[in-house]
Design an enzyme around this catalytic site. Structure first.
Site, PDB file in Angstrom:
ATOM      1  N   ARG A  34       0.789  -1.230   0.000  1.00 27.92           N
ATOM      2  CA  ARG A  34       0.000   0.000   0.000  1.00 27.92           C
ATOM      3  C   ARG A  34       0.822   1.282   0.000  1.00 27.92           C
ATOM      4  O   ARG A  34       0.283   2.361  -0.245  1.00 27.92           O
ATOM      5  CB  ARG A  34      -0.936  -0.006   1.216  1.00 27.92           C
ATOM      6  CG  ARG A  34      -2.079  -1.005   1.090  1.00 27.92           C
ATOM      7  CD  ARG A  34      -2.907  -1.039   2.358  1.00 27.92           C
ATOM      8  NE  ARG A  34      -2.188  -1.718   3.440  1.00 27.92           N
ATOM      9  CZ  ARG A  34      -2.604  -1.753   4.700  1.00 27.92           C
ATOM     10  NH1 ARG A  34      -3.705  -1.102   5.053  1.00 27.92           N
ATOM     11  NH2 ARG A  34      -1.909  -2.406   5.618  1.00 27.92           N
ATOM     12  N   ARG A  43      -5.185  -2.524  -6.664  1.00 27.53           N
ATOM     13  CA  ARG A  43      -5.990  -3.094  -5.574  1.00 27.53           C
ATOM     14  C   ARG A  43      -7.433  -2.598  -5.640  1.00 27.53           C
ATOM     15  O   ARG A  43      -8.375  -3.349  -5.322  1.00 27.53           O
ATOM     16  CB  ARG A  43      -5.368  -2.709  -4.220  1.00 27.53           C
ATOM     17  CG  ARG A  43      -6.199  -3.097  -2.990  1.00 27.53           C
ATOM     18  CD  ARG A  43      -6.266  -4.600  -2.826  1.00 27.53           C
ATOM     19  NE  ARG A  43      -7.086  -4.983  -1.692  1.00 27.53           N
ATOM     20  CZ  ARG A  43      -8.388  -5.250  -1.744  1.00 27.53           C
ATOM     21  NH1 ARG A  43      -9.048  -5.138  -2.902  1.00 27.53           N
ATOM     22  NH2 ARG A  43      -9.050  -5.617  -0.658  1.00 27.53           N
ATOM     23  N   ASP A  80      -1.020 -14.317  -0.043  1.00 29.72           N
ATOM     24  CA  ASP A  80      -1.280 -14.122   1.379  1.00 29.72           C
ATOM     25  C   ASP A  80      -1.162 -15.463   2.082  1.00 29.72           C
ATOM     26  O   ASP A  80      -1.517 -16.508   1.516  1.00 29.72           O
ATOM     27  CB  ASP A  80      -2.673 -13.532   1.619  1.00 29.72           C
ATOM     28  CG  ASP A  80      -2.840 -13.029   3.054  1.00 29.72           C
ATOM     29  OD1 ASP A  80      -2.467 -11.875   3.322  1.00 29.72           O
ATOM     30  OD2 ASP A  80      -3.303 -13.819   3.903  1.00 29.72           O
TER      31      ASP A  80
END
Length: 347
Positions: A34, A43, A80
């Site tokens: 981010r 995103r 992830d």
């Protein structure tokens, strides 16, 4: 068998094969994230985070973004650690501003809803991401695949969310040890298959993240962290000889046992690691990585520069990879990241 040979023209693989470089290769945990506007733009196309991770074209794009901008020596697959429980059948979702939410696995009945069988197969989009990234990287850049270590993933699965206090998982282990061991066995199996598939798709190295290794008694750490990850490494090496990095964050003095007994090519250090001790005690056994405080990169300036120069100087002459002691935070200024790369390169 998938082979990494001896590292070829990739400086990072050379280090993992035990060959020090004149300047350490560099990459960063959470280097795709981010803090980059280009990441945020991609995103924004996806309402769900898991959907984002399982969209190969976009996952590959954000994996490559920091390499294009900063020129690190390695890209780490964008995915992830909670994709494994998702593939095993646990309800996993990400809530904006709160992080991951999972249906807590706290009973044998809930265990029955999970399965390691074909979990890795369900993550086939990840392997397509690996293929796309490898095709988009220069030959001298390393692609690192990864997974969460079983104990860390189990901690999320048992707690039902991210937490600053992971003690619920340890308490469940004391109360229902066989149930937790059964869950760990499932995770070992699914994780090994997942990493093998990443290597077969083109990952040059693999990393296991044990973010919740801290605070465990030695016997518990050995069983749930060291032995579990060694079993994954053993299974992976039956199919591939790509090097494996392990990150037992917060393990303290137990890092020495990991370095000597662990059979990993690389050992990632957290921010609290005494660097001189690590060079003397750990580097004779394993390549080292990390140690830079990510908050220093937020602040920048003299303190950041001195910390980077200290790491480069301290680990001169031993196999070492410059990295963080944990991942970038969202408020990291990209220009500070560029400066770290410049310092390491001696520009």
């Amino acid at each position: 068998m998938v082979s990494s040979v001896s590292g070829g023209s990739q400086p990072l693989l050379q280090v993992l094969h035990g060959h020090p470089q004149s300047r350490p290769p560099i990459w960063f945990m959470r280097q795709a994230g981010r803090y980059l506007k280009e990441y945020r733009d991609v995103r924004a196309r996806h309402p769900g985070f898991i959907e984002f991770c399982l969209t190969p074209e976009d996952a590959a794009e954000v994996t490559l973004q920091p390499i294009r901008r900063f020129g690190m020596d390695a890209a780490i697959l964008f995915a992830d650690i909670l994709l494994i429980p998702h593939a095993m059948g646990q309800n996993v979702r990400f809530v904006k501003g709160e992080g991951p939410k999972l249906e807590p696995v706290v009973s044998a009945d809930l265990m029955k809803t999970l399965s390691a069988d074909k979990a890795a197969e369900r993550l086939s989009p990840v392997y397509e991401t690996v293929r796309l990234v490898r095709a988009g990287l220069d030959d001298d850049k390393t692609l690192i695949g990864f997974a969460g270590s079983p104990w860390t993933v189990a901690t999320y699965m048992i707690n039902g969310q991210g937490t600053k206090d992971p003690s619920a998982a340890r308490q469940l282990f004391y109360r229902e040890p066989q149930m937790v061991r059964d869950l760990m066995a499932m995770l070992v199996s699914a994780t090994a298959d997942y990493l093998i598939a990443q290597a077969e798709a083109g990952a040059d190295a693999l990393k296991l993240f044990d973010s919740w290794a801290a605070g465990l008694p030695e016997n518990v750490f050995r069983e749930l962290c060291l032995e579990a990850n060694m079993e994954i490494a053993r299974r992976v090496r039956e199919k591939t000889d790509v090097p494996i990095l392990y990150f037992p964050k917060g393990a303290g003095a137990l890092y020495e046992a990991v370095a000597i007994e662990g059979s990993f090519e690389g050992l990632a250090m957290d921010t609290q690691m005494p660097m001189e001790w690590a060079k003397k005690t750990l580097s004779p056994h394993v390549a080292l990585q990390g140690g830079l405080d990510p908050l220093l990169v937020v602040e920048g300036g003299k303190a950041m520069r001195e910390a980077v120069e200290y790491l480069v100087k301290t680990f001169d002459g031993v196999p070492y990879i410059l990295n963080l002691g944990h991942g970038f935070v969202p408020e990291t200024p990209p220009e500070h990241v560029a400066e770290v790369v410049k310092i390491v390169r001696g520009d």
